[in-house]
Design a protein around this motif. Structure first.
Motif, mmCIF file in Angstrom:
data_model
loop_
_atom_site.group_PDB
_atom_site.id
_atom_site.type_symbol
_atom_site.label_atom_id
_atom_site.label_comp_id
_atom_site.label_asym_id
_atom_site.label_seq_id
_atom_site.Cartn_x
_atom_site.Cartn_y
_atom_site.Cartn_z
ATOM 1 N N ILE A 281 2.727 6.902 4.596
ATOM 2 C CA ILE A 281 2.884 6.781 6.048
ATOM 3 C C ILE A 281 1.751 5.971 6.666
ATOM 4 C CG2 ILE A 281 2.952 8.095 8.220
ATOM 5 C CD1 ILE A 281 4.165 10.421 6.575
ATOM 6 N N SER A 282 0.542 6.176 6.169
ATOM 7 C CA SER A 282 -0.667 5.603 6.790
ATOM 8 C C SER A 282 -0.604 4.098 7.048
ATOM 9 C CB SER A 282 -1.893 5.947 5.931
ATOM 10 O OG SER A 282 -3.075 5.462 6.514
ATOM 11 N N ASN B 115 0.833 -1.204 0.000
ATOM 12 C CA ASN B 115 0.000 0.000 0.000
ATOM 13 C C ASN B 115 0.867 1.254 0.000
ATOM 14 O OD1 ASN B 115 -2.678 -1.000 -0.092
ATOM 15 N ND2 ASN B 115 -2.577 -1.576 2.062
ATOM 16 N N SER B 116 1.956 1.234 0.767
ATOM 17 C CA SER B 116 2.880 2.380 0.786
ATOM 18 C C SER B 116 3.563 2.549 -0.566
ATOM 19 C CB SER B 116 3.930 2.197 1.885
ATOM 20 O OG SER B 116 3.350 2.263 3.169
ATOM 21 N N TYR C 109 -3.580 0.822 19.480
ATOM 22 C CA TYR C 109 -3.743 2.079 20.221
ATOM 23 C C TYR C 109 -3.039 3.253 19.536
ATOM 24 C CZ TYR C 109 -5.620 -0.697 24.107
ATOM 25 O OH TYR C 109 -6.387 -1.520 24.886
ATOM 26 N N ALA C 110 -1.813 3.027 19.049
ATOM 27 C CA ALA C 110 -1.056 4.111 18.417
ATOM 28 C C ALA C 110 -1.752 4.605 17.152
ATOM 29 C CB ALA C 110 0.366 3.646 18.099
ATOM 30 N N ALA C 111 -2.198 3.653 16.321
ATOM 31 C CA ALA C 111 -2.868 4.023 15.064
ATOM 32 C C ALA C 111 -4.134 4.830 15.332
ATOM 33 C CB ALA C 111 -3.206 2.766 14.264
ATOM 34 N N TRP C 112 -4.947 4.368 16.275
ATOM 35 C CA TRP C 112 -6.192 5.072 16.566
ATOM 36 C C TRP C 112 -5.930 6.446 17.180
ATOM 37 C CZ3 TRP C 112 -10.410 3.883 14.235
ATOM 38 C CH2 TRP C 112 -10.689 2.562 13.888
ATOM 39 N N THR C 113 -4.920 6.561 18.043
ATOM 40 C CA THR C 113 -4.606 7.853 18.673
ATOM 41 C C THR C 113 -4.170 8.879 17.638
ATOM 42 O OG1 THR C 113 -3.936 6.749 20.724
ATOM 43 C CG2 THR C 113 -3.157 9.006 20.393
ATOM 44 N N ILE D 276 -5.905 14.472 6.944
ATOM 45 C CA ILE D 276 -7.073 13.607 6.787
ATOM 46 C C ILE D 276 -6.688 12.267 6.172
ATOM 47 C CG2 ILE D 276 -7.817 14.392 4.486
ATOM 48 C CD1 ILE D 276 -10.083 13.613 7.515
ATOM 49 N N MET D 277 -5.652 12.256 5.324
ATOM 50 C CA MET D 277 -5.254 11.014 4.671
ATOM 51 C C MET D 277 -4.438 10.093 5.567
ATOM 52 S SD MET D 277 -6.510 10.419 1.711
ATOM 53 C CE MET D 277 -8.049 10.986 2.421
#
Length: 536
Positions: A436-437, A108-109, A457-461, A305-306
């Protein structure tokens, strides 16, 4: 009205309109709007016979049906193809190519690395016929989708995803430019979310049902390859549609009469105070775009936003992690797409009844995502039904903010080169953020009760704080700046029919003459043309 020009006139913009000035800007013919020659050719035929209300309504309906259908079909295929890897991951791609979750995130990256590099094609897009450009792009893109069937390892997929990213990189800017050419600012603000429904609803519904069907395939060909073959064939059909019907600009629209083309161009000029098409790449507009703080603020909003965009590609895997079967995850994706579709329609209705409130529309796209993101890290793992509902909500509402930002940034710029450069900046931000996403979902990010499932947790934060809350804040800052600029311009404006001058060479005498035209024909930027009012 024309008159002979003095030798002191130059072949570029010699004077820039500023608040209260009566001195017109001057450009030579090659730097004027590309539709000016068409208007002059038919001026004597139509200028004294304006469209009736009924004729104008009929023309508007024809444009809405034709243009929205064409751009939506292309956009739907674009987003179906972007999601192919997500569906292929539950259709046997991992087993056939020997990749795992880490390699999947990297692919994906890699796609968005190609997408970012390919933004240089924006300058090619400005120079060439849009119909030809999109047709060639769609054809190459279809071939690359077919070629996925030949990939048997990670290296082959790297090559294909990189090329596919480059190929698809400027399709969205091309579609946005078409929208600018055919619709007034108010029309664009209303139909933008409806148009972008084609990227958040139909792609997942169509791809979801295709994936659901091929899961029942019992032949020797792996289901994910059948999936790719079907999508490649669909892309070829869209290529043929584009070649036959897609307009390069209003002057080439097959669905309009010559008279309708003339008055559509006039209407867009009058309502936007901006040009429609120009193939000359102008250095001064590039410099202005890079110096304009709005370009960087819109790019920042797009980047933020992305950061959450990979949620769309992670969803099927997250559904499975919550205990949903592969078949069930495709159906949940379809249901989520239907909800997203409804939410985008809600956004369009909001914009229609509350015009010039783009910052609040962005806010509406972010608030449900913030709430559901918080729920995803606080609800106990044992309550899987609630987690599933929050996951669907988080993944299918923030697209409204993306849609508003993308359309708003384009509408808030004038001058064709400046628009293309702003597109480039936005989509580079889009690409970098999407590189990055996928990485946000890597690593040990905390497990639920008794380690039964990853909570990320890190991704959602990061998504809650930066992607959703941060984007809303930037949108309000943009609104404040645009409102201040409009206030200054409206206070100084005393004439809505500002004229400009185009330098034209008389074919009979060979002398250069000055021709008075509407200011929109000069292809000035929004900072050069103080008659331009920013959409809020």
């Amino acid at each position: 009205m024309s008159k002979e020009t003095s030798s002191s006139r130059t072949a570029s913009v010699t004077q820039v309109l500023s608040a209260g000035e009566k001195v017109p800007a001057v450009v030579d013919q090659k730097n004027a709007d590309g539709t000016l020659a068409f208007l002059e050719l038919h001026d004597e035929d139509f200028k004294n016979s304006p469209l009736t209300d009924e004729e104008d309504s009929r023309m508007t309906k024809k444009v809405l049906i034709a243009v929205i259908s064409l751009v939506s079909i292309i956009n739907t295929m674009l987003y179906i193809d972007k999601a192919t890897l997500s569906y292929a991951s539950i259709l046997g791609l991992y087993e056939s190519t020997g990749i795992g979750t880490t390699e999947y995130d990297d692919l994906n990256s890699i796609f968005y690395t190609g997408y970012t590099v390919g933004q240089a094609l924006n300058f090619v897009l400005q120079k060439v016929n849009q119909r030809y450009f999109l047709t060639v792009t769609l054809f190459v893109w279809a071939i690359l989708v077919f070629c996925h069937c030949a990939a048997y390892n990670f290296v082959g997929l790297i090559f294909l995803r990189l090329l596919l990213g480059v190929t698809e990189s400027v399709v969205v800017p091309a579609l946005e430019v078409t929208m600018l050419q055919f619709f007034t600012p108010q029309q664009r603000a209303t139909i933008q979310p409806i148009f972008w429904v084609s990227c958040v609803g139909p792609p997942n519904i169509i791809a979801g049902f295709i994936a659901y069907g091929v899961l029942y395939a019992t032949g020797t060909i792996p289901p994910w390859k059948i999936f790719m073959i079907i999508l490649g064939g669909m892309t070829l059909i869209v290529t043929a549609v584009c070649w036959i019907w897609y307009p390069a600009d209003p002057t080439t629209a097959k669905f309009l009469t010559t008279r309708e083309k003339y008055f559509l161009i006039k209407k867009v000029h009058a309502t936007s105070s901006s040009s429609i098409t120009q193939t000359v790449i102008k250095r001064d507009q590039i410099v202005e775009c890079l110096r304009d703080p709005l370009s960087w603020l819109f790019s920042l909003a797009m980047f933020l936003i992305m950061l959450s965009n990979n949620l769309a590609y992670q969803q099927n895997l997250l559904y499975v992690g919550l205990g949903v079967s592969n078949l069930g995850s495709t159906l949940v994706s379809v249901a989520g797409a239907g909800f997203s579709w409804a939410y985008m329609i809600f956004g369009s209705v909001f914009i229609y009844y509350f015009p010039n409130q783009s910052h609040w529309a962005t806010f509406l796209g972010c608030v449900p995502a913030v709430a559901s993101g918080i729920a995803m890290v606080t609800i106990p793992w044992s309550n899987k039904l609630a987690l599933l509902a929050m996951l669907v909500l988080a993944g299918n509402t923030f697209a409204l903010a993306y849609i508003v930002i993308l359309g708003w940034s384009t509408a808030a710029a004038s001058g064709n080169t400046k628009r293309y450069v702003r597109h480039l900046m936005l989509m580079v931000s889009y690409g970098v953020s999407n590189i990055i996403s996928p990485q946000l979902w890597k690593g040990n990010q905390g497990y639920s009760d008794h380690g039964t499932g990853p909570r990320y947790y890190a991704a959602w934060t990061i998504q809650i704080v930066l992607s959703w809350f941060g984007t809303a804040v930037v949108a309000f800052v943009i609104h404040y700046i645009l409102k201040a600029r409009n206030k200054e311009r409206l206070a100084a404006r005393d004439d809505d029919s500002v004229k400009g001058v185009v330098l034209v060479k008389d074919p009979e005498t060979g002398k250069t003459i000055e021709e008075a035209v509407d200011i929109a024909n000069l292809d000035l930027t929004d900072l050069q043309n103080k008659n331009f009012i920013y959409p809020l």
